[in-house]
Scaffold this motif. Sequence first.
Motif, short mmCIF file in Angstrom:
data_model
loop_
_atom_site.label_atom_id
_atom_site.label_comp_id
_atom_site.label_asym_id
_atom_site.label_seq_id
_atom_site.Cartn_x
_atom_site.Cartn_y
_atom_site.Cartn_z
N ARG A 16 0.73 -1.09 0.28
CA ARG A 16 -0.31 -0.56 0.33
C ARG A 16 0.68 1.71 -0.09
O ARG A 16 0.72 2.27 -1.08
CB ARG A 16 -0.83 0.07 1.31
CG ARG A 16 -1.55 1.04 1.59
CD ARG A 16 -2.84 1.05 2.76
NE ARG A 16 -3.42 2.04 2.61
CZ ARG A 16 -3.34 3.41 3.41
NH1 ARG A 16 -2.53 3.89 3.37
NH2 ARG A 16 -4.14 4.65 3.27
N ARG A 17 1.59 1.50 0.93
CA ARG A 17 2.83 2.71 1.00
C ARG A 17 3.49 2.62 -0.28
O ARG A 17 4.09 3.73 -0.98
CB ARG A 17 4.00 2.62 1.97
CG ARG A 17 3.55 2.50 3.49
CD ARG A 17 4.26 2.66 4.25
NE ARG A 17 5.10 1.28 4.66
CZ ARG A 17 4.92 0.20 5.01
NH1 ARG A 17 3.89 0.21 6.28
NH2 ARG A 17 5.60 -0.23 5.65
N ALA A 21 2.56 1.86 -3.05
CA ALA A 21 1.78 2.09 -4.57
C ALA A 21 1.41 3.75 -4.39
O ALA A 21 1.33 4.76 -5.12
CB ALA A 21 0.35 1.46 -4.20
N ILE A 22 1.42 3.53 -2.74
CA ILE A 22 1.24 5.83 -2.29
C ILE A 22 2.32 6.14 -3.10
O ILE A 22 1.96 6.97 -4.35
CB ILE A 22 0.47 5.90 -1.62
CG1 ILE A 22 -0.73 5.66 -1.01
CG2 ILE A 22 1.27 7.46 -0.96
CD1 ILE A 22 -0.80 5.43 0.63
N ARG A 23 3.27 6.25 -2.93
CA ARG A 23 4.38 6.69 -4.14
C ARG A 23 4.32 6.33 -4.84
O ARG A 23 5.32 7.32 -5.53
CB ARG A 23 5.55 6.12 -2.88
CG ARG A 23 5.46 6.31 -1.23
CD ARG A 23 7.35 5.83 -0.29
NE ARG A 23 7.24 6.35 0.44
CZ ARG A 23 8.01 6.73 1.44
NH1 ARG A 23 9.11 5.91 1.04
NH2 ARG A 23 7.68 6.70 3.18
N GLU A 79 2.12 6.02 -7.32
CA GLU A 79 1.04 7.39 -7.74
C GLU A 79 1.60 8.65 -7.59
O GLU A 79 1.51 9.42 -8.65
CB GLU A 79 -0.13 7.09 -7.11
CG GLU A 79 -1.20 8.08 -7.96
CD GLU A 79 -2.63 7.97 -6.91
OE1 GLU A 79 -3.27 8.62 -7.27
OE2 GLU A 79 -2.61 6.44 -6.05
N ARG A 80 2.50 9.67 -6.34
CA ARG A 80 2.79 10.28 -6.11
C ARG A 80 3.97 10.46 -7.27
O ARG A 80 4.09 11.39 -7.71
CB ARG A 80 3.15 10.11 -5.09
CG ARG A 80 2.48 10.85 -3.46
CD ARG A 80 3.02 10.93 -2.57
NE ARG A 80 1.78 10.82 -0.94
CZ ARG A 80 1.86 10.70 -0.46
NH1 ARG A 80 3.32 10.19 0.13
NH2 ARG A 80 0.65 10.24 0.70
N HIS A 139 2.54 11.14 -10.93
CA HIS A 139 1.90 12.53 -11.43
C HIS A 139 3.35 13.48 -10.60
O HIS A 139 3.34 15.00 -11.31
CB HIS A 139 1.00 12.81 -9.94
CG HIS A 139 -0.09 12.07 -10.37
ND1 HIS A 139 -1.40 12.45 -11.68
CD2 HIS A 139 -1.05 11.06 -10.01
CE1 HIS A 139 -1.82 11.76 -11.04
NE2 HIS A 139 -1.90 10.85 -10.30
N GLU A 190 7.50 12.15 -3.42
CA GLU A 190 7.13 11.18 -2.24
C GLU A 190 6.59 10.90 -1.35
O GLU A 190 5.57 10.59 -0.47
CB GLU A 190 8.00 9.65 -3.01
CG GLU A 190 8.47 8.93 -4.31
CD GLU A 190 9.34 8.08 -4.11
OE1 GLU A 190 9.36 6.95 -3.44
OE2 GLU A 190 9.56 7.82 -5.53
N ASN A 215 6.00 14.39 2.02
CA ASN A 215 5.37 15.41 2.48
C ASN A 215 6.85 15.89 3.17
O ASN A 215 6.81 15.78 4.35
CB ASN A 215 3.92 15.09 2.48
CG ASN A 215 4.04 17.12 2.95
OD1 ASN A 215 4.57 17.93 3.11
ND2 ASN A 215 2.92 17.15 3.42
#
Length: 82
Positions: A59-60, A62-64, A66-67, A70, A74, A76
Amino acid sequence: MVFRRKSKPPLTEAARLVQQAVALIHGYWRDTSYRPSTTDLTMFRQLKEMLFRSHGTVRRIAIRMERRFHDEPEINEQKWSR
């Protein structure tokens, strides 16, 4: 010397391996005559924990990813600096 990046295996390979593992475990549940031993129960618990931890890691990632897609950072950085 010039080093080339090693190509990454396709993500479909990871998905296939996960599906295989779940299908194997599901086979135990479908067999109504199967009676697990204490060792088997311990292994089922360990597998559950491994899958739970792996879920959080994926999950982590996948989020990174996606960032990264875009072109966002990765992590903040402002969140951690005061």
